[in-house]
Design a protein around this motif. Sequence first.
Motif, PDB file in Angstrom:
ATOM      1  N   VAL A  76      36.133  -5.265  -5.373  1.00 31.72           N
ATOM      2  CA  VAL A  76      36.186  -4.945  -6.805  1.00 31.72           C
ATOM      3  C   VAL A  76      37.509  -4.261  -7.136  1.00 31.72           C
ATOM      4  O   VAL A  76      38.168  -4.568  -8.132  1.00 31.72           O
ATOM      5  CB  VAL A  76      35.001  -4.034  -7.231  1.00 31.72           C
ATOM      6  CG1 VAL A  76      35.148  -3.619  -8.689  1.00 31.72           C
ATOM      7  CG2 VAL A  76      33.670  -4.743  -7.026  1.00 31.72           C
ATOM      8  N   SER A  80      40.264  -5.539  -9.765  1.00 34.33           N
ATOM      9  CA  SER A  80      40.709  -4.695 -10.860  1.00 34.33           C
ATOM     10  C   SER A  80      42.240  -4.590 -10.879  1.00 34.33           C
ATOM     11  O   SER A  80      42.872  -4.632 -11.926  1.00 34.33           O
ATOM     12  CB  SER A  80      40.078  -3.308 -10.740  1.00 34.33           C
ATOM     13  OG  SER A  80      40.638  -2.437 -11.681  1.00 34.33           O
ATOM     14  N   THR A 118      31.949  -0.405 -12.503  1.00 31.95           N
ATOM     15  CA  THR A 118      32.122  -1.780 -12.026  1.00 31.95           C
ATOM     16  C   THR A 118      31.772  -1.914 -10.543  1.00 31.95           C
ATOM     17  O   THR A 118      31.339  -2.965 -10.100  1.00 31.95           O
ATOM     18  CB  THR A 118      33.578  -2.263 -12.213  1.00 31.95           C
ATOM     19  OG1 THR A 118      34.460  -1.354 -11.535  1.00 31.95           O
ATOM     20  CG2 THR A 118      33.954  -2.319 -13.691  1.00 31.95           C
ATOM     21  N   TYR A 122      28.825  -4.472  -9.566  1.00 28.36           N
ATOM     22  CA  TYR A 122      29.116  -5.693  -8.801  1.00 28.36           C
ATOM     23  C   TYR A 122      28.226  -5.756  -7.563  1.00 28.36           C
ATOM     24  O   TYR A 122      27.556  -6.745  -7.304  1.00 28.36           O
ATOM     25  CB  TYR A 122      30.595  -5.716  -8.404  1.00 28.36           C
ATOM     26  CG  TYR A 122      30.955  -6.834  -7.456  1.00 28.36           C
ATOM     27  CD1 TYR A 122      31.116  -8.137  -7.918  1.00 28.36           C
ATOM     28  CD2 TYR A 122      31.122  -6.588  -6.090  1.00 28.36           C
ATOM     29  CE1 TYR A 122      31.431  -9.176  -7.043  1.00 28.36           C
ATOM     30  CE2 TYR A 122      31.435  -7.621  -5.206  1.00 28.36           C
ATOM     31  CZ  TYR A 122      31.585  -8.907  -5.689  1.00 28.36           C
ATOM     32  OH  TYR A 122      31.884  -9.941  -4.830  1.00 28.36           O
ATOM     33  N   ASP A 144      33.205  -2.107 -23.506  1.00 27.90           N
ATOM     34  CA  ASP A 144      33.164  -2.074 -22.048  1.00 27.90           C
ATOM     35  C   ASP A 144      33.011  -3.455 -21.438  1.00 27.90           C
ATOM     36  O   ASP A 144      33.608  -3.762 -20.411  1.00 27.90           O
ATOM     37  CB  ASP A 144      32.035  -1.152 -21.573  1.00 27.90           C
ATOM     38  CG  ASP A 144      32.328   0.305 -21.899  1.00 27.90           C
ATOM     39  OD1 ASP A 144      33.422   0.572 -22.443  1.00 27.90           O
ATOM     40  OD2 ASP A 144      31.482   1.171 -21.603  1.00 27.90           O
ATOM     41  N   MET A 148      35.767  -4.656 -18.993  1.00 35.15           N
ATOM     42  CA  MET A 148      35.408  -4.794 -17.590  1.00 35.15           C
ATOM     43  C   MET A 148      35.000  -6.227 -17.239  1.00 35.15           C
ATOM     44  O   MET A 148      34.960  -6.599 -16.071  1.00 35.15           O
ATOM     45  CB  MET A 148      34.247  -3.853 -17.230  1.00 35.15           C
ATOM     46  CG  MET A 148      34.564  -2.388 -17.477  1.00 35.15           C
ATOM     47  SD  MET A 148      35.944  -1.836 -16.440  1.00 35.15           S
ATOM     48  CE  MET A 148      37.022  -1.068 -17.646  1.00 35.15           C
ATOM     49  N   ILE A 151      36.990  -8.182 -14.721  1.00 37.95           N
ATOM     50  CA  ILE A 151      36.782  -8.019 -13.280  1.00 37.95           C
ATOM     51  C   ILE A 151      35.619  -8.906 -12.812  1.00 37.95           C
ATOM     52  O   ILE A 151      35.743  -9.654 -11.842  1.00 37.95           O
ATOM     53  CB  ILE A 151      36.454  -6.541 -12.939  1.00 37.95           C
ATOM     54  CG1 ILE A 151      37.639  -5.651 -13.323  1.00 37.95           C
ATOM     55  CG2 ILE A 151      36.106  -6.393 -11.465  1.00 37.95           C
ATOM     56  CD1 ILE A 151      37.394  -4.166 -13.055  1.00 37.95           C
ATOM     57  N   TYR A 152      34.505  -8.808 -13.534  1.00 41.99           N
ATOM     58  CA  TYR A 152      33.327  -9.579 -13.119  1.00 41.99           C
ATOM     59  C   TYR A 152      33.635 -11.069 -13.151  1.00 41.99           C
ATOM     60  O   TYR A 152      33.269 -11.812 -12.251  1.00 41.99           O
ATOM     61  CB  TYR A 152      32.129  -9.280 -14.030  1.00 41.99           C
ATOM     62  CG  TYR A 152      31.799  -7.814 -14.145  1.00 41.99           C
ATOM     63  CD1 TYR A 152      31.577  -7.035 -13.000  1.00 41.99           C
ATOM     64  CD2 TYR A 152      31.692  -7.195 -15.394  1.00 41.99           C
ATOM     65  CE1 TYR A 152      31.265  -5.683 -13.105  1.00 41.99           C
ATOM     66  CE2 TYR A 152      31.375  -5.851 -15.508  1.00 41.99           C
ATOM     67  CZ  TYR A 152      31.176  -5.099 -14.371  1.00 41.99           C
ATOM     68  OH  TYR A 152      30.862  -3.769 -14.476  1.00 41.99           O
ATOM     69  N   CYS A 159      28.789 -11.665 -17.317  1.00 39.27           N
ATOM     70  CA  CYS A 159      28.658 -10.353 -17.941  1.00 39.27           C
ATOM     71  C   CYS A 159      28.342 -10.560 -19.415  1.00 39.27           C
ATOM     72  O   CYS A 159      28.960 -11.386 -20.079  1.00 39.27           O
ATOM     73  CB  CYS A 159      29.989  -9.616 -17.756  1.00 39.27           C
ATOM     74  SG  CYS A 159      30.203  -8.186 -18.792  1.00 39.27           S
TER      75      CYS A 159
END
Length: 835
Positions: A76, A80, A118, A122, A144, A148, A151-152, A159
């Motif tokens: 993660v 990021s 996160t 995850y 958010d 975020m 990243i997901y 997400c």
Amino acid sequence: MLKWPSMANFLTNLFGDQNSRDLKPYLALVPKINELEPAISALSDADLKAKTAEFKARIEKGETLDALLPEAFAVVREASKRTLKQRHFDVQLVGGAILHSRGIAEMRTGEGKTLVATLPAYLNALSGHGVHIVTVNDYLSRRDASWMGQIYDFLGLSCAVINHESSYMYDPAHKEADEKRDEEGSFKVAYEFLRPCERRDAYKADITYGTNQEFGFDYLRDNLEYTPESLRQREWNFAIVDEVDSILIDEARTPLIISAATADSEDFYKMFAKIANQLSVETDYKIDEKRKAIQLTDVGITKAEKLLGIDNIYTDRGVKYVHHLETAVRAKALFHKDKEYVVRGSEVVIVDEFTGRLQPGRRWSEGLHQAIEAKEGATIQKESRTYASITYQNFFRLYKKLSGMTGTALTSREEFFKVYGLNTISVPTNNPIKRIDQNDLIFQTEVGKFKAIARKVKEVNKKGQPVLIGTVSIEKNELLSEYLKREGVTHEVLNAKNHEREGEIIAQAGRLGAVTIATNMAGRGVDIKLGGKPSTDADYEKVKAAGGLFVLGTERHEARRIDNQLRGRSGRQGDPGETQFFVSLEDSLMRIFATDMIKKVMGRFKIAEDEPIETGLITRSLETAQTRIEGFNFDARKHVLEYDDVMNLHRKTVYERRRKMLVGSDEDVVKDLMNIIDENDASMMELIKAKKEALGPNFPSALRRLFLQTIDMFWVEHLEAMDYLRASVNLRAYGQRDPFIEYKREGLMLFKSLQVSIDSQVVKMLPNLGGNSVELKPLSTVESDAKGILGNDSAVTSGDKMGRNEKVTIVKNGEEKEVKYKKLDSYLKDGWSVK
Ligand code: ADP
Ligand code: MG
């Protein structure tokens, strides 16, 4: 990087031994994660993404999430770095690990909790069971997720966001230019990558962001549904609650309630009263004095049907009509004027059966009161009925795993532990704290205090140092604004009604020369960067040189937590900053708790009203007062919870049965029926056999519907009865009895009779099963008229206008179907019409 030796000192100094002991295992994970960094950083984007599938496969083979933690966190962090260009700080890894193991991570404002989440999100989403991240408002959940979501998405997880009346899926390809975006320019970023989607799909996502209110209401709404396809939520696997003290403590005082004005019109009650009036005792109904019950005879039922102009009340109208007919007859046969009740003006007032005293304001439930009003020709009162309710405490306990993060948790650690079983751990900051918290200034009068505040703000403002002023109420907020105007200080006033605008204002509170007046809680979750947003390095340096953000509290709040939250707005990530509270002996906290001693001290000094005295003694006694109030409030919340725990058992049992009827197998449904009938009753067995034959494959579904309708009807009545019981046990406390014990005891009795009522009603309706029955309006359509009671009315669609997701039944050439209101237009164009 963690500065290990200095941090060790820092820990023992600041948090004491307990906290450093608690932190140890988490700190130990950091080097393990960091060791993996070189190898992970060397991976191509595709290989990094492939890690997700690899982890899932390993879980499949039995590897635990705990074992995967270091690798997953390292992955993660790498994602990021490549997407947000932010590398999780070591302390953020610590926070993430605490969240993963059912803890509350206390991390100060500005430490980057959004990013912290996160990591466990995850890791836990890898299990395929879904992770919910709970935010304080809709705006933050969109912010958010769109932030975020990168990243997901990079790692191949989906997400989504649930908002009030809308849901979105993070989708990097979605950049649709809708007109709304121009109107709401300040959220441009938030909507940019969010594609509207179905509620269900939002819940199917690996990670779902949303407010506590929406998660809670969706749970209640699901328990009002009549088809499995309309269920929204799948399971309650893991929740990460951001600003956890605000949600699990402050908001936990008000339960979630779905209620609606009863749809039953006055005429409805009048009609049944009229019918009851024409029925005679013995031939049409029998009275069982002992049980205070009536029983309609076949003759009576036929007569009623004739009067209603229908052939068969059971099949043509269903449970509800039968219930109201019986209630009208009960009102006639068992309730007598000037005995059980009196008529005062146009009102029916209950007479207490033991004391003989009038009980104005109290009402019989289940429509009985209205039936009596109709019988007497009194005004029939519309009542709002509760269809579903739950406290946040009990909602969040549904989750298999719960965790939370906030800047202010330590002062409530006992409550978190006792109520939710969560251990609070304070995580050290990434950079040393430079903020200076000044002692309180104490004034004799409120006017004196405000004058001094205005002077102080003017002085600080002159240097260019930004000031954030926290007030306890909107009223004080406006008052202070007047004072500042008089001093000629330009300022922004934060109105808590609009979160989106709130975010915008708060984000600029760190600009050079900015003055912002906010309510204490306002703007939670929005970062205050020195220099504003966007800002240049030069702006930042200028504000830093001016001393950073000055936070000025205008009154101590009841809870230290809230004060700390306000202070925490300043000095983020090692920035300079200063905080100070101005209080007066006229503040409510002081009025109630300031000891005479303090007043004497003030008197002795003979100080002018706008001149402060500053003593550690007073500050300390204020904090003692706060600790005491925190204790009271905790007790009050515990009390609410104790009562709800009784209901919770009922709710769980009933909802479980309801859910079985909704999604269980046909066999389960039939089995449930067999459980409640007497298998030795030959005629009953005969009846069931006949029904099975007549209905064939439709037998189970007809049965499901009958169960659902019956459960719902009685559940609503049970909620009412329990409410009433709760009010009445408190009155009984006069009789030296513990109201709670009484509530528990009688609640249990009510619950048992609820179960009996449901079962016997189902059995009673059985002969009519599968008739061409006009369906009872499912409660879900009632619910769309319902109003959530939460101090604001944003909870559920209110009023008459149709909600966009509300279902409408339409017909065309004899075909019938249900569609969403928002799609209605296109169907109408196709020749469909509303039924
Ligand atoms: P909190 O919720 O803890 O108050 P936020 O999540 O709002 O903090 O983050 C505060 C700011 O810090 C944001 O602007 C965010 O981009 C920034 N930030 C967080 N973590 C990092 C990091 N590891 N590196 C750089 N910036 C970060
Ligand atoms: Mg935050």
